[in-house]
Design a protein around this motif. Structure first.
Motif, PDB file in Angstrom:
ATOM      1  N   LEU A   1       0.833  -1.194   0.000  1.00 47.21           N
ATOM      2  CA  LEU A   1       0.000   0.000   0.000  1.00 47.21           C
ATOM      3  C   LEU A   1       0.871   1.249   0.000  1.00 47.21           C
ATOM      4  O   LEU A   1       1.944   1.276   0.598  1.00 47.21           O
ATOM      5  N   ASP A   2       0.384   2.278  -0.664  1.00 41.79           N
ATOM      6  CA  ASP A   2       0.985   3.608  -0.583  1.00 41.79           C
ATOM      7  C   ASP A   2       0.164   4.407   0.421  1.00 41.79           C
ATOM      8  O   ASP A   2      -0.994   4.747   0.162  1.00 41.79           O
ATOM      9  N   ILE A   3       0.777   4.679   1.586  1.00 46.90           N
ATOM     10  CA  ILE A   3       0.040   5.375   2.644  1.00 46.90           C
ATOM     11  C   ILE A   3       0.547   6.801   2.814  1.00 46.90           C
ATOM     12  O   ILE A   3       0.364   7.416   3.876  1.00 46.90           O
ATOM     13  N   THR A   4       1.190   7.336   1.759  1.00 52.73           N
ATOM     14  CA  THR A   4       1.688   8.715   1.843  1.00 52.73           C
ATOM     15  C   THR A   4       0.546   9.686   2.086  1.00 52.73           C
ATOM     16  O   THR A   4       0.635  10.586   2.938  1.00 52.73           O
ATOM     17  N   GLY A   5      -0.547   9.532   1.342  1.00 54.68           N
ATOM     18  CA  GLY A   5      -1.695  10.415   1.530  1.00 54.68           C
ATOM     19  C   GLY A   5      -2.308  10.265   2.910  1.00 54.68           C
ATOM     20  O   GLY A   5      -2.766  11.247   3.512  1.00 54.68           O
ATOM     21  N   VAL A   6      -2.303   9.038   3.446  1.00 52.63           N
ATOM     22  CA  VAL A   6      -2.818   8.815   4.802  1.00 52.63           C
ATOM     23  C   VAL A   6      -1.965   9.562   5.815  1.00 52.63           C
ATOM     24  O   VAL A   6      -2.482  10.210   6.743  1.00 52.63           O
TER      25      VAL A   6
ATOM     26  N   GLY B   1      10.958   7.700  -1.993  1.00 56.33           N
ATOM     27  CA  GLY B   1      10.831   8.505  -0.788  1.00 56.33           C
ATOM     28  C   GLY B   1       9.426   8.582  -0.235  1.00 56.33           C
ATOM     29  O   GLY B   1       9.185   9.274   0.756  1.00 56.33           O
ATOM     30  N   ARG B   2       8.495   7.881  -0.845  1.00 60.94           N
ATOM     31  CA  ARG B   2       7.129   7.893  -0.354  1.00 60.94           C
ATOM     32  C   ARG B   2       6.987   6.906   0.805  1.00 60.94           C
ATOM     33  O   ARG B   2       7.935   6.206   1.169  1.00 60.94           O
ATOM     34  N   CYS B   3       5.805   6.871   1.373  1.00 64.55           N
ATOM     35  CA  CYS B   3       5.538   6.033   2.545  1.00 64.55           C
ATOM     36  C   CYS B   3       4.727   4.820   2.093  1.00 64.55           C
ATOM     37  O   CYS B   3       3.563   4.963   1.705  1.00 64.55           O
ATOM     38  N   HIS B   4       5.369   3.649   2.118  1.00 64.27           N
ATOM     39  CA  HIS B   4       4.703   2.419   1.711  1.00 64.27           C
ATOM     40  C   HIS B   4       4.549   1.487   2.902  1.00 64.27           C
ATOM     41  O   HIS B   4       5.307   1.581   3.881  1.00 64.27           O
ATOM     42  N   ALA B   5       3.578   0.577   2.809  1.00 64.70           N
ATOM     43  CA  ALA B   5       3.330  -0.380   3.888  1.00 64.70           C
ATOM     44  C   ALA B   5       3.031  -1.741   3.278  1.00 64.70           C
ATOM     45  O   ALA B   5       2.454  -1.841   2.186  1.00 64.70           O
ATOM     46  N   LEU B   6       3.446  -2.781   3.992  1.00 69.76           N
ATOM     47  CA  LEU B   6       3.174  -4.158   3.583  1.00 69.76           C
ATOM     48  C   LEU B   6       2.176  -4.748   4.568  1.00 69.76           C
ATOM     49  O   LEU B   6       2.390  -4.714   5.781  1.00 69.76           O
ATOM     50  N   VAL B   7       1.084  -5.298   4.039  1.00 73.47           N
ATOM     51  CA  VAL B   7      -0.003  -5.834   4.862  1.00 73.47           C
ATOM     52  C   VAL B   7      -0.099  -7.338   4.609  1.00 73.47           C
ATOM     53  O   VAL B   7      -0.130  -7.777   3.459  1.00 73.47           O
ATOM     54  N   GLY B   8      -0.117  -8.108   5.682  1.00 71.72           N
ATOM     55  CA  GLY B   8      -0.362  -9.540   5.588  1.00 71.72           C
ATOM     56  C   GLY B   8      -1.644  -9.882   6.325  1.00 71.72           C
ATOM     57  O   GLY B   8      -1.871  -9.410   7.447  1.00 71.72           O
ATOM     58  N   MET B   9      -2.502 -10.679   5.699  1.00 70.18           N
ATOM     59  CA  MET B   9      -3.813 -10.979   6.279  1.00 70.18           C
ATOM     60  C   MET B   9      -4.088 -12.472   6.186  1.00 70.18           C
ATOM     61  O   MET B   9      -3.797 -13.103   5.162  1.00 70.18           O
ATOM     62  N   VAL B  10      -4.654 -13.013   7.265  1.00 72.35           N
ATOM     63  CA  VAL B  10      -5.044 -14.420   7.315  1.00 72.35           C
ATOM     64  C   VAL B  10      -6.530 -14.479   7.674  1.00 72.35           C
ATOM     65  O   VAL B  10      -6.962 -13.853   8.657  1.00 72.35           O
ATOM     66  N   ASP B  11      -7.285 -15.207   6.899  1.00 73.08           N
ATOM     67  CA  ASP B  11      -8.720 -15.360   7.147  1.00 73.08           C
ATOM     68  C   ASP B  11      -8.902 -16.307   8.337  1.00 73.08           C
ATOM     69  O   ASP B  11      -8.546 -17.485   8.281  1.00 73.08           O
ATOM     70  N   VAL B  12      -9.430 -15.753   9.436  1.00 71.66           N
ATOM     71  CA  VAL B  12      -9.639 -16.561  10.642  1.00 71.66           C
ATOM     72  C   VAL B  12     -11.125 -16.729  10.926  1.00 71.66           C
ATOM     73  O   VAL B  12     -11.499 -17.074  12.048  1.00 71.66           O
TER      74      VAL B  12
END
Length: 669
Positions: A290-295, A406-417
């Motif tokens: 995700l690009d969370i720079t705007g956030v 130089g932007r702000c990125h994030a890595l998201v991991g999700m598991v269906d529980v």
């Protein structure tokens, strides 16, 4: 260099010139006198030429020139003085002969003196050139048109330690033997080729010097050509550039090393990128980039708008929070994420609009701030609306990652529980039902056992009490018999008490699996078992285990039951505590008496009037409580040789602590 003249030599030279000058003057005077007063008719004036020769010895060019003028003048004066009125062709001819002799002698002497001075100047120039050639720090050399060396400056000897003649040997090619053995053959070939081309050149080779080592030289040469264009000779210079060359070679080696490292690093990055892409794509965990720079920018604006309290501002303005999370852009997704969201393909998922999570609590906003400010990694559970309209429950983790732009990125991991939580709910329901059935069966069996065991002593107590009453009703009362009956009552009551005590001990000290245990691990596993109760009470559990603790000897199941009971009690004690302050702290530490576990809550604490009765059987402060939980907990801990205590905290809440003795040895389970 010319040898300096000493004072004696200089004096002798000046004396000789003085004698020559005196002799010249004397001879001139004598010739003049003889020519003027002797009356002898001959070319006596020719003797003035000797005066010029003596003048040349005495004074050089200027003296000769002056002497020629003087002698010519004297000859004319003498002629005029002796032949006035008697000038004829013979006299005039003798005068002219004398003057011509004087002039020719002067001219010859002046020419000779000029030639001598020129030769002296050439000799001085040659000597100066040789001095300069032997003084410069380079090797100067000359070669024939075919490349054979015919001249080497003295620097050759200073550098190589060999005589110049050795360098000129082998018909002018011996100097090539001083090159490095690894380069000698190529040096000869290159030298021959450069000489054949006939153009200015330079090349680099290592030359053996006086100490046996080799130093880098730069050899430069230019051809000297005749007017016809043919090469007459070669003139060149050899310059010691060892330090510069070694520095260049070191720089070149460094550059090659750096280039190799860059290439290796580039290949490693490419391999890492392939591994990352493979892990990203093949992982069964749904992953999003995700690009969370705007956030981050929107959260910063919210903090400014809230005067530093961005969370409070967004809670009061939910539309602003929606705008913040709406600025999130999805950059990439793996196949598991496409399946989790129920999307048609990756492009459809990346084009998805709207919020990822539908929760909007204060904790959610704080997590966003923690993420964009790099304070922590977000780990939580959330409900995720997917593209087919369903809502799935996921366990997710979010970490900020470096972005090349130089932007702000994030890595998201999700598991269906969702299925796991449903199964867990069913399991817990079954466990609760089974526990209720077990409790009912246990209470039934226990009741039957206690009734059977207590029937006889209780019946005996009743009979003895009735007998004692009859003995006391007699007139007069039979006190002795009454006392004996009452003594039997006391004995039967004690026996009933023993039956109850033995039953409790059987409950506590029945079949056990006593073994050395890691108390910190037991605490963590017990806290994990009450995760549902913690979430239901919106309570956090903080477990702190000191390193290097010794094992304790106990039954794992019973010890877990004690910890479960105490933690659940702590959660229930904080039902009136604000949600953000509901924290159960569990410290496991060592001491002189063994290993101590302290379970601290932030509830209302325990009434001081009740704290001493808290472990009594059937005493409870809970509505509907049986009053046996804490009593059983203490009995269990004491059965393992430990102690269980309680105290109120100085600020808020209470702390239950128990200590178990350290185990001497054995395997830890």
């Amino acid at each position: 260099m010319p040898r300096a003249e000493g004072p004696t030599a200089m004096s002798r030279g000046r004396f000789a010139r003085f004698i020559s000058a005196g002799a010249a003057f004397a001879l001139a005077a004598a010739v003049f006198a003889f020519d003027t007063f002797s009356g002898y008719e001959s070319a006596i004036a020719v003797l003035y030429a000797l005066v010029l020769v003596l003048g040349a010895v005495a004074g050089g060019r200027l003296f000769v020139l002056a002497a020629a003028i003087v002698c010519g003048s004297l000859a004319i004066v003498s002629f005029l003085a002796t032949h006035v009125g008697a000038i004829d062709a013979g006299n005039t001819g003798r005068l002219l002969v004398a003057l011509v002799a004087i002039a020719l002698t002067a001219a010859l002497l002046l020419s000779r003196l000029s030639l001598h001075q020129t030769r002296s100047a050439l000799a001085d120039s040659e000597q100066n050139l040789r001095i300069m050639a032997d003084t410069v720090p380079q090797i100067l050399w000359q070669a024939l048109p075919d490349g054979r060396i015919v001249y080497l400056s003295r620097r050759w000897t200073q550098m190589t330690g060999a005589p110049i003649a050795d360098g000129l040997a082998a018909d002018g090619l011996a100097f090539l033997d001083w090159f490095h053995p690894e380069e000698r053959s190529t040096a000869i070939e290159q030298w021959t080729e450069l000489i054949r081309e006939g153009e200015p050149f330079e090349f680099y080779r290592r030359l053996r010097v006086a100490d046996g080592s080799y130093r880098w030289l730069q050899l430069s040469a230019s051809p000297l050509r005749a007017e016809t264009g043919e090469i007459v000779k070669w003139a060149g210079v050899a310059t010691d550039i060892d330090e510069e060359m070694r520095a260049q070679l070191a720089v070149r080696a460094t550059n090659q090393t750096l280039e190799a490292r860059v290439a290796e690093r580039t290949a490693e990055l490419a391999r890492s990128e392939r591994r990352y892409r493979s892990a990203f794509e093949q992982s069964h965990v749904a992953m999003l980039e995700l690009d969370i720079t705007g956030v981050a920018e929107a959260l910063a604006d919210a903090r400014v708008a809230g005067n530093g309290d961005g969370t409070g501002y967004l809670m009061a303005h939910p539309e602003e929070f929606d705008r913040c999370v709406g600025a999130l852009r999805m950059l990439d997704a793996n196949r598991a994420a496409v399946q989790l969201f129920g999307a048609r393909d990756r492009e459809a998922l990346l084009a998805r609009k709207g919020r990822l999570m539908r929760s909007r609590t204060r904790e959610d906003i704080d997590r966003y701030y923690a993420l964009v400010e790099r304070r922590e990694t977000i780990e939580a559970e959330a409900e995720l609306p997917v593209m087919d309209g369903r809502v799935v429950k996921v366990l997710f983790g979010v970490s900020q990652i470096a972005a090349p732009d130089g932007r702000c990125h994030a890595l998201v991991g999700m598991v269906d529980v969702t299925a796991r939580d449903r199964a867990q709910e069913l399991l817990l329901a079954a466990q609760e039902e089974l526990a209720r059935a077990n409790r009912a069966a246990t209470l039934g069996a226990l009741s039957a056992s206690i009734a059977h065991e207590l029937n006889q002593p209780i019946g005996a107590v009743m009979m003895d009490a009735q007998t004692a009453a009859r003995w006391l009703e007699r007139d007069p009362p039979d006190l002795g018999s009454a006392k004996r009956a009452l003594a039997r009552v006391a004995g039967n009551a004690e026996r009933a008490s023993g039956i109850l005590r033995r039953t409790r001990e059987q409950l506590v000290k029945g079949r056990r699996a006593v073994a050395p245990l890691d108390l910190g691990e037991v605490v963590r596993s017990a806290v994990a078992l009450v995760d549902r109760e913690l979430k239901g009470g919106r309570t956090q559990a903080e477990v702190r285990v000191a390193p290097g603790l010794p094992p304790v000897e106990a039954d794992r199941i019973e010890l877990q039951q004690v910890i479960l009971n105490l933690v659940v009690n702590a959660v229930q004690a904080m039902c009136d505590t604000p949600v953000g302050e509901r924290v159960v702290t569990i410290d496991v530490a060592g001491g002189e008496r063994g290993v101590t576990v302290e379970i601290e809550d932030r509830g209302s604490g325990i009434d001081p009037e009740h704290i001493n009765r808290l472990f009594d059987a059937f005493f409870t402060t809970k509505p509907g409580g049986m009053g046996i939980g804490l009593q059983i907990c203490r009995a269990t801990i004491e059965s393992f040789g430990g102690t269980l205590d309680v105290r109120n905290n100085e600020t808020a809440g209470a702390t239950f602590s128990f200590t178990l003795p350290a185990h001497d040895g054995g395997d830890v389970r």
